[in-house]
Design an enzyme around this catalytic site. Structure first.
Site, PDB file in Angstrom:
ATOM      1  N   GLU A 127       0.656   9.549   3.472  1.00 37.08           N
ATOM      2  CA  GLU A 127      -0.113   9.581   2.230  1.00 37.08           C
ATOM      3  C   GLU A 127      -1.607   9.676   2.503  1.00 37.08           C
ATOM      4  O   GLU A 127      -2.410   8.953   1.909  1.00 37.08           O
ATOM      5  CB  GLU A 127       0.203   8.337   1.383  1.00 37.08           C
ATOM      6  CG  GLU A 127       1.663   8.252   0.994  1.00 37.08           C
ATOM      7  CD  GLU A 127       1.981   7.106   0.030  1.00 37.08           C
ATOM      8  OE1 GLU A 127       1.344   6.051   0.117  1.00 37.08           O
ATOM      9  OE2 GLU A 127       2.874   7.303  -0.809  1.00 37.08           O
TER      10      GLU A 127
ATOM     11  N   ASP B 205      11.293   5.073  -1.546  1.00 36.68           N
ATOM     12  CA  ASP B 205      10.149   4.207  -1.799  1.00 36.68           C
ATOM     13  C   ASP B 205      10.450   3.080  -2.777  1.00 36.68           C
ATOM     14  O   ASP B 205      10.018   3.145  -3.925  1.00 36.68           O
ATOM     15  CB  ASP B 205       8.989   5.068  -2.328  1.00 36.68           C
ATOM     16  CG  ASP B 205       7.665   4.333  -2.244  1.00 36.68           C
ATOM     17  OD1 ASP B 205       7.653   3.186  -1.764  1.00 36.68           O
ATOM     18  OD2 ASP B 205       6.648   4.916  -2.654  1.00 36.68           O
TER      19      ASP B 205
ATOM     20  N   GLU C 241       6.660  -2.897  -8.232  1.00 33.27           N
ATOM     21  CA  GLU C 241       5.995  -1.642  -8.586  1.00 33.27           C
ATOM     22  C   GLU C 241       6.888  -0.730  -9.416  1.00 33.27           C
ATOM     23  O   GLU C 241       6.427  -0.089 -10.361  1.00 33.27           O
ATOM     24  CB  GLU C 241       5.569  -0.936  -7.290  1.00 33.27           C
ATOM     25  CG  GLU C 241       5.025   0.466  -7.496  1.00 33.27           C
ATOM     26  CD  GLU C 241       4.646   1.152  -6.188  1.00 33.27           C
ATOM     27  OE1 GLU C 241       4.768   0.528  -5.108  1.00 33.27           O
ATOM     28  OE2 GLU C 241       4.223   2.317  -6.253  1.00 33.27           O
TER      29      GLU C 241
HETATM   30  C1  BDP Z   1       4.141   3.259  -2.396  1.00 32.01           C
HETATM   31  C2  BDP Z   1       3.002   2.780  -3.233  1.00 32.01           C
HETATM   32  C3  BDP Z   1       1.676   2.945  -2.575  1.00 32.01           C
HETATM   33  C4  BDP Z   1       1.715   2.399  -1.162  1.00 32.01           C
HETATM   34  C5  BDP Z   1       2.853   3.043  -0.400  1.00 32.01           C
HETATM   35  C6  BDP Z   1       3.044   2.446   0.974  1.00 32.01           C
HETATM   36  O1  BDP Z   1       3.023   3.487  -4.450  1.00 32.01           O
HETATM   37  O2  BDP Z   1       0.734   2.272  -3.359  1.00 32.01           O
HETATM   38  O3  BDP Z   1       0.514   2.594  -0.514  1.00 32.01           O
HETATM   39  O4  BDP Z   1       4.051   2.831  -1.079  1.00 32.01           O
HETATM   40  O5  BDP Z   1       4.013   1.727   1.144  1.00 32.01           O
HETATM   41  O6  BDP Z   1       5.285   2.680  -2.925  1.00 32.01           O
HETATM   42  O7  BDP Z   1       2.254   2.688   1.877  1.00 32.01           O
END
Ligand code: BDP
Length: 712
Positions: free
Chosen positions: A302, A376, A404
């Site tokens: 990401e 996720d 989340e």
């Molecule tokens: C996702 C979240 C994000 C996190 C990412 C992670 O939306 O905010 O940074 O995982 O685990 O679920 O790095």
């Protein structure tokens, strides 16, 4: 007779203020509220006095907690005693306990284990090999007392099955919390290191009561500043507060830190100046925090920097950092949550594809941290295929405690059942089976470290977790990190007895609610294996229609692939073949929709709307039925809670009831929006007898939530 009656009246009078006291949830499961008469008598018999070696802050913490607990549960504080005697709680190690009180086989309980036993001679012994074991033992005794176990027969031995039991705070330096729904970060970074909020001690107590022994203070999306001197000093102040409770501090490290601080010309892990920088940095940290746990790293995921920016592997990056902390006994937890925009492969495949070739290439003090599922933290995912597939690498289980994707802190969703489902999954990587829990416990990697990480749901709100029931998710995480094979139902009962009421019938109901709650969420959000159809960015509410985001794998349509003909993600050999990443037995079973567990059907298969489900309904009718069921289940949660009013203090009952109203409303919204959308793409009429959605689809699509919390 008369004196006894008088004593009882007096005791009631003393306890009355405690009963009347309004509760706001701050005390968590460590409330120690007055016991009914029989329990109170039992505690008073066993805990007239405390005998303890006054050696350390940790033993002090154990004694203080025992006093607090006994005082709270009985109205009377135990005395201090110098010598063991009947009716006393005696804490000690092999070095301090009289031989007659020393339990057999204590050494086998290891550094953190404990034995708690009521002796024939009348003493209750809390024995351990270290002071921290004594603290854990003290909490075990209090848990037994608080849940009304008969203390005169107590005989418990326990040792953690995992070594690193860690919370991951996604807390930013400006005190916002990524995916946090419980207010600001509890770390008041601005006032640290000078101001050590007493809340930090309560945080430590709560974690120690579960056996959590590590905490990563800052967000995995990390900033270089956290590794500069002023921030190291702040972390050191927290480490000082947490140390007596057996909790080590860790930091999330941004891979490009030295480069961004302009102290090196590159962040290439194989460049000598980079390795030297990290080694010096580790030395600096360990000077301030001698028991610093190590680094957690999110790299090449990401948009985060990482070794691949220099055409190096995850192992190159992890091993370089591992070498820096190794001389100090630290570890590196390297996250396997990776996926790249440039990679067109099914996102569910990417971690496995990148990491399995590196099995055996990580340094001894590296653990690879893997989310429970391959996408996720969805309401339901299959277990991550990396479990069992990297037999030469210790794998840390990463759960998300903060919700989340499961309704923030607003919806009641007990995650113990979800954690348990993942841990009990059979990877089928060994004859006779090999569960995810066994993998995490190190069955494939003897002699290497083991661990579990939970993305914390803790903030500065009085409830800590944003709601009373969300405290249970912190609790369940901690108990499962201690013993990944524990029962989520038993944990729920234990939590509820300490948190709400010891009344058995009420407890049955609360545990019943908790046990069904996550399934309710799955049903009204993502039934039958659907996933990632939440609102963009904030992940609040339904948005299965979103299709215009830059990256294909950010769009819900990528995950459900619904069109006129059918729905679901084909991950079989005909599709992305992510299924081949599982052991052959699972790949075979899940390769056929008829033998795929129904809850995962659309995770692995794209099926026609008319596909005949085992219920006799078409897939389309089944999908709608599931959404309806979810709404009914949310309503049932509300009704059941209403009936519990006589058993729960007014304020907390009201707090929960208000949230359940929201949950029912939002479950209905999820159902209506998803049914409206899937009806529109499938072009199908609603199954006979189905209620039509309250609003036209366009109205759901138009909803915007620019101020949703938790975006960090
Ligand atoms: C996702 C979240 C994000 C996190 C990412 C992670 O939306 O905010 O940074 O995982 O685990 O679920 O790095």
């Amino acid at each position: 007779m008369w004196t006894k009656a008088l004593a009882a009246v007096l005791a009631m009078a003393l306890l009355a203020p405690a009963l009347a006291q309004e509760e706001d949830g701050y005390d968590l499961w460590l409330r120690y509220r007055p016991l009914p008469q029989a329990g109170r008598d039992d505690v008073l018999r066993q805990a007239q006095a405390i005998v303890a070696p006054r050696s350390s802050a940790t033993v002090q913490a154990a004694v203080t907690e025992l006093r607090r607990g006994v005082q709270g549960m009985t109205g009377q504080a135990p005395a201090d005693a110098a010598q063991p005697r009947a009716g006393a709680i005696v804490l000690g190690t092999a070095a301090t306990l009289p031989p007659a009180l020393l339990p057999d086989g204590l050494a086998a309980l290891g550094r953190e284990g404990y034995a708690v036993r009521r002796m024939e001679s009348g003493e209750t012994v809390i024995a351990a090999n270290t002071d921290i074991g004594l603290l854990y033992g003290a909490f075990a005794w209090l848990r037994a007392a608080n849940t009304g176990m008969p203390l005169d027969r107590l005989d418990e031995r326990s040792a953690p099955k995992l070594q690193l039991r860690v919370l991951n705070h996604w807390d930013n330096l400006d005190r916002t919390v990524e995916r946090g729904y419980a207010g600001e970060s509890i770390w008041n970074w601005w006032a640290l290191p000078d101001v050590r909020d007493r809340r930090y001690t309560d945080y430590a107590r709560a974690n120690a009561s579960l056996g959590i022994n590590g905490t990563v203070l800052n967000n995995v999306n990390s900033k270089p500043e956290i590794l500069t001197a002023p921030w190291i000093a702040k972390a050191a102040a927290l480490a000082d507060v947490l140390r007596p409770y057996g909790i080590r501090v860790y930091l999330s490290a941004r891979f490009s830190t030295p480069l961004e601080l302009k102290e090196t010309a590159t962040a290439d892990p194989l460049a000598p100046e980079v390795a030297a920088w990290w080694a010096r940095k580790a030395d600096e940290i360990y000077r301030a925090i001698p028991d610093f746990g190590g680094f957690l790293v999110k790299a090449n995921s990401e948009g985060q920097p990482g070794p691949q920016d220099y055409h190096r592997s995850h192992a190159d990056g992890a091993n370089m950092l591992a070498a820096a902390v190794a001389p100090h006994g630290g570890v590196v937890m390297w996250r396997a949550f990776v996926y790249a925009a440039e990679n067109p492969a099914d996102r569910a495949r990417q971690a496995y594809d990148e990491f399995t070739p590196l099995d055996g290439k990580f340094a001894k003090n590296v653990l690879v941290q893997v989310k429970n599922g391959p996408i996720d933290f969805q309401p339901r995912e299959p277990f991550h295929p990396l479990f069992g597939a990297m037999p030469k690498t210790p794998l840390v289980m990463e759960f998300q405690i903060t919700k989340e994707y499961l309704g923030y802190a607003t919806h009641l969703a007990y995650l113990g059942t979800m954690f348990e489902e993942a841990l009990r999954s059979d990877t089928a990587r060994a004859p006779g089976g090999l569960t995810v829990a066994q993998v995490v416990e190190g069955a494939q990697t003897p002699g290497r470290p083991t661990g579990m990480a939970g993305v914390a749901n803790i903030g500065s709100e009085r409830t800590w977790s944003g709601s009373h029931f969300d405290q249970a998710n912190w609790y369940a995480y901690g108990r499962l990190a201690w013993n990944p094979q524990a029962s989520s139902r038993a944990i729920a009962r234990e939590w509820a007895a300490q948190t709400f009421t010891r009344e058995p019938r009420a407890l049955d109901d609360i545990v019943g609610m908790m046990s069904m709650s996550r399934e309710a969420v799955v049903n009204y959000m993502t039934p039958l294996g659907l996933h990632h159809i939440m609102g963009t960015g904030h992940h609040h509410g339904p948005a299965p229609w979103v299709a215009e985001l830059a990256r294909p794998d950010w769009n819900p349509v990528y995950y459900h692939k619904a069109d006129r003909n059918g729905i679901g993600f084909d991950r079989t050999a005909r599709g992305s073949n992510a299924l081949a990443q599982y052991a052959p037995a699972i790949a075979r079973q899940y390769g056929d929709p008829r033998t795929t567990p129904e809850p995962l059907l659309l995770w692995f298969h794209h099926l026609p709307w008319d596909y005949a489900m085992p219920s006799g309904r078409t897939l389309w009718a089944e999908l709608v039925a599931r959404y309806d069921l979810g709404v009914t289940q949310a309503q049932a949660l509300r009704t059941r809670w209403a009936a519990l009013k006589p058993f729960v203090d007014a304020r907390r009952h009201e707090d929960v009831a208000a949230l359940l109203d929201v949950q029912v409303k939002e479950a209905q919204w999820w159902r209506d929006a998803c049914v409206a959308y899937f009806a529109s793409v499938s072009g199908r009429p609603l199954p006979a007898g189905t209620k039509r959605p309250a609003l036209p689809l366009e109205r759901y699509k138009a909803l915007q939530f620019p101020y949703a919390p938790g975006r960090g």
